[in-house]
Design a protein around this motif. Structure first.
Motif, PDB file in Angstrom:
ATOM      1  N   ALA A 157      -4.187   2.254   0.479  1.00 30.82           N
ATOM      2  CA  ALA A 157      -3.644   3.285  -0.401  1.00 30.82           C
ATOM      3  C   ALA A 157      -2.951   4.347   0.445  1.00 30.82           C
ATOM      4  O   ALA A 157      -3.461   4.754   1.494  1.00 30.82           O
ATOM      5  CB  ALA A 157      -4.752   3.926  -1.240  1.00 30.82           C
ATOM      6  N   VAL A 158      -1.771   4.767   0.004  1.00 32.55           N
ATOM      7  CA  VAL A 158      -1.014   5.813   0.695  1.00 32.55           C
ATOM      8  C   VAL A 158      -0.810   6.950  -0.293  1.00 32.55           C
ATOM      9  O   VAL A 158      -0.226   6.764  -1.368  1.00 32.55           O
ATOM     10  CB  VAL A 158       0.341   5.280   1.196  1.00 32.55           C
ATOM     11  N   ASN A 159      -1.356   8.106   0.066  1.00 32.85           N
ATOM     12  CA  ASN A 159      -1.348   9.265  -0.837  1.00 32.85           C
ATOM     13  C   ASN A 159      -1.898   8.904  -2.210  1.00 32.85           C
ATOM     14  O   ASN A 159      -1.384   9.319  -3.252  1.00 32.85           O
ATOM     15  CB  ASN A 159       0.060   9.848  -0.957  1.00 32.85           C
ATOM     16  N   GLY A 160      -2.956   8.095  -2.224  1.00 26.75           N
ATOM     17  CA  GLY A 160      -3.647   7.740  -3.457  1.00 26.75           C
ATOM     18  C   GLY A 160      -3.045   6.577  -4.216  1.00 26.75           C
ATOM     19  O   GLY A 160      -3.666   6.071  -5.155  1.00 26.75           O
ATOM     20  N   PRO A 186      10.598  10.291   5.421  1.00 29.60           N
ATOM     21  CA  PRO A 186       9.963  11.402   6.131  1.00 29.60           C
ATOM     22  C   PRO A 186       8.931  12.127   5.267  1.00 29.60           C
ATOM     23  O   PRO A 186       9.105  12.311   4.059  1.00 29.60           O
ATOM     24  CB  PRO A 186      11.151  12.318   6.472  1.00 29.60           C
ATOM     25  N   GLY A 187       7.853  12.539   5.904  1.00 28.97           N
ATOM     26  CA  GLY A 187       6.795  13.252   5.207  1.00 28.97           C
ATOM     27  C   GLY A 187       5.467  13.066   5.907  1.00 28.97           C
ATOM     28  O   GLY A 187       5.369  12.390   6.937  1.00 28.97           O
ATOM     29  N   VAL A 188       4.428  13.684   5.350  1.00 32.61           N
ATOM     30  CA  VAL A 188       3.063  13.532   5.858  1.00 32.61           C
ATOM     31  C   VAL A 188       2.280  12.737   4.826  1.00 32.61           C
ATOM     32  O   VAL A 188       2.309  13.049   3.624  1.00 32.61           O
ATOM     33  CB  VAL A 188       2.404  14.895   6.116  1.00 32.61           C
ATOM     34  N   TYR A 189       1.579  11.713   5.276  1.00 35.19           N
ATOM     35  CA  TYR A 189       0.914  10.792   4.365  1.00 35.19           C
ATOM     36  C   TYR A 189      -0.552  10.612   4.763  1.00 35.19           C
ATOM     37  O   TYR A 189      -0.893  10.609   5.953  1.00 35.19           O
ATOM     38  CB  TYR A 189       1.604   9.430   4.384  1.00 35.19           C
ATOM     39  N   LEU A 190      -1.398  10.468   3.727  1.00 34.81           N
ATOM     40  CA  LEU A 190      -2.807  10.147   3.939  1.00 34.81           C
ATOM     41  C   LEU A 190      -2.987   8.664   3.630  1.00 34.81           C
ATOM     42  O   LEU A 190      -2.734   8.215   2.512  1.00 34.81           O
ATOM     43  CB  LEU A 190      -3.703  10.982   3.029  1.00 34.81           C
TER      44      LEU A 190
END
Length: 513
Positions: A157-160, A186-190
């Motif tokens: 899962a990436v960003n939920g 581009p961006g920040v991902y969890l």
């Protein structure tokens, strides 16, 4: 002895004989077995044993099954005198642990295994700072804390948002690695897999100077090909954008013998993909099977005229990109091998380039026969790309017994450099280095190192730049200032470091400071 004594002895003997003929039942238990000795919760377990009656009279044996000193079940078993009976109990247990089972005077252990229980650890995203559009590889360790094997559904899962799920089977008490690949803007991902998380940053692609021209609408180069495969006369027509041909024609030849870079260059992917679609349509029209489709493409490439580099280009060695070979209408052995590799690779086949002594061919993995080279456990069957009629697995006799180098079609960085230097003070030198990536993969952790030769692999006053990433078809300008050693006879050494090895280097003339 008087008569009464003889009678007494006879009575004793008769009693002894009768007693041996009518021995009472006497039981013993043998061969206690538990099957399986290790089971899962709720799984049936069979406890088998043998009852032997040592007596001559039939009798009933009360078989008790004890588990951890608790009577679980009793069976009434009749066994004939001198006979044997094979008996069993069946039980299940839900709670994992080790149990002592006993029948008669025999005992054995039963282990109920813990069911699968999974945890995900060691989640890693590489690279942690990626460039937009670049593949990010996520790996995680799936560990089975139970004693029984099981299957875990690993979900990325990436960003939920769920991107992908994979089923991974893990034996009890062991661990397996699961891998996912994806790309993002581009961006920040969890990033999350089974409760384990990691943060990644995707940066905009940083290209200081792009060496690629923009797509240009304009003239097209029409091409037509005819070739024969078995009983069929095949034809193919396509157009190549003039700007694309001009781009490859003017593109410097990478400084490498690994010609896979001519295949993995992505700028011609669209045209190669369109050409592959035409081959697929032809194969469908003539109802060719998979092997026939491959052979028809091989026949196409083999039909192109062989033209040595020094005649067609004026260079002793001039490897062509696939577009050049198509437009030029042929080439030498490396050109036809590069073209065929590009076509088969775009169709999803596992191929490698094979460098022989002053020659190049191609290897293809699959269910073929004949001569092959092996790389990392995979057999690559040789394909000769010059001249017609060569089949998969046929190696020209002059190359048998010679050494060969196999090049997988993997993007690689190829770094070159140039530099200028100016003495800005009596003791200070300013160095300007241009680093170019002529390969097809991003050069990561690239550094420029410079210093003055001190002999015996030593340098005076070394300096190095910060590390940077350099995408394909781009260049970076790097400036360094070096302190000149005093009163030394030396020369300037400039090295381009990729990861931990020297990718390119150069030297100035010797001079006195």
């Amino acid at each position: 002895m008087n008569q009464s004594g003889l009678v007494a002895i006879a009575v004793i003997i008769a009693i002894a004989i009768c007693g041996s003929l009518f021995l009472p039942p006497s039981f013993e238990i043998n061969d206690l077995k538990i099957t399986p000795a290790e089971a899962g919760p709720g799984e049936p377990v069979t406890i088998s044993f043998v009852i032997r009656n040592r007596g001559l009279l039939s009798g009933v044996y009360m078989a008790d099954l004890w588990i951890d000193n608790e009577l679980l079940e009793t069976k009434s078993i009749e066994v004939a005198g001198g006979g044997v009976s094979w008996e069993s109990f069946v039980l299940t247990r839900e709670i994992p642990g080790t149990y002592l089972l006993r029948v008669g005077n025999l005992a054995a252990e039963l282990k109920i295994l813990r069911p699968p229980e999974f945890e995900v650890t060691d989640l890693r995203a590489e690279p942690p700072e990626a460039i937009a559009g670049e593949n990010i590889t996520v790996t995680a360790t799936v560990r089975n804390l139970g004693e029984m094997g099981g299957t875990f559904i690993a979900t990325l899962a990436v960003n939920g948002a769920v991107l992908e799920s994979k089923a991974i089977t893990v034996p009890g008490g062991q661990a397996e690695t699961v891998t996912f690949t994806f790309a993002r803007d581009p961006g920040v991902y969890l990033v999350a897999v089974g409760g384990a998380t990691a943060s990644i940053t995707v940066k905009p692609a940083v290209i200081l100077v792009s060496l690629q021209p923009e797509n240009q609408a304009g003239a097209e180069i029409p091409l037509e090909f005819e070739w024969k495969y078995r009983i069929w006369e095949l034809k193919l027509a396509l157009s190549v954008p003039q700007y694309l041909y001009d781009y490859y024609r003017s593109k410097p030849r990478p400084h490498t013998t690994n010609y896979s870079v001519y295949v993995t260059d992505s700028r011609d992917d669209g045209l190669i993909g369109g050409l592959v679609e035409k081959f697929e349509e032809t194969a469908s029209r003539y109802k060719l099977n998979e092997t026939e489709k491959i052979n028809s493409i091989i026949a196409f490439v083999q039909s192109l005229p062989y033209t040595p580099d020094e005649i067609s280009t004026g260079y002793d060695e001039y490897p062509r990109y696939p577009i050049e070979t198509l437009v030029d209408g042929g080439g030498d052995c490396e050109d036809s091998s590069i073209l065929l590799a590009a076509l088969l690779n775009a169709m999803g086949y596992d191929v490698v380039l094979i460098e022989l002594s002053n020659h190049m061919g191609l290897g293809i993995a699959g269910n073929f026969s004949g001569f092959y080279y092996e790389l990392k456990g995979t057999k690559y069957f040789y394909v000769e790309t010059t001249g017609t009629g060569w089949k998969i697995g046929e190696l020209p006799p002059e190359f048998r017994g010679t050494t060969a180098a196999l090049y997988p079609l993997e993007p690689i960085p190829i770094l070159t450099h140039s530099w200028t230097a100016a003495q800005i003070t009596r003791s200070l030198l300013e160095l300007s280095v241009t680093v170019k990536n002529e390969g097809t993969a991003t050069a990561r952790n690239t550094r420029v190192f410079a210093g003055f030769d001190a002999g015996e692999n030593l340098v005076w006053n070394p300096q190095q730049s910060e590390s940077f990433d350099l995408p394909p078809d781009s260049e970076a300008q790097v400036a360094l200032r070096l302190v000149l050693p005093r009163d030394k006879y030396t020369r300037l050494i400039v090295q381009i470091i990729l990861e931990n090895y020297v990718a390119d280097q150069s030297f100035s003339s010797w001079f006195k400071t």
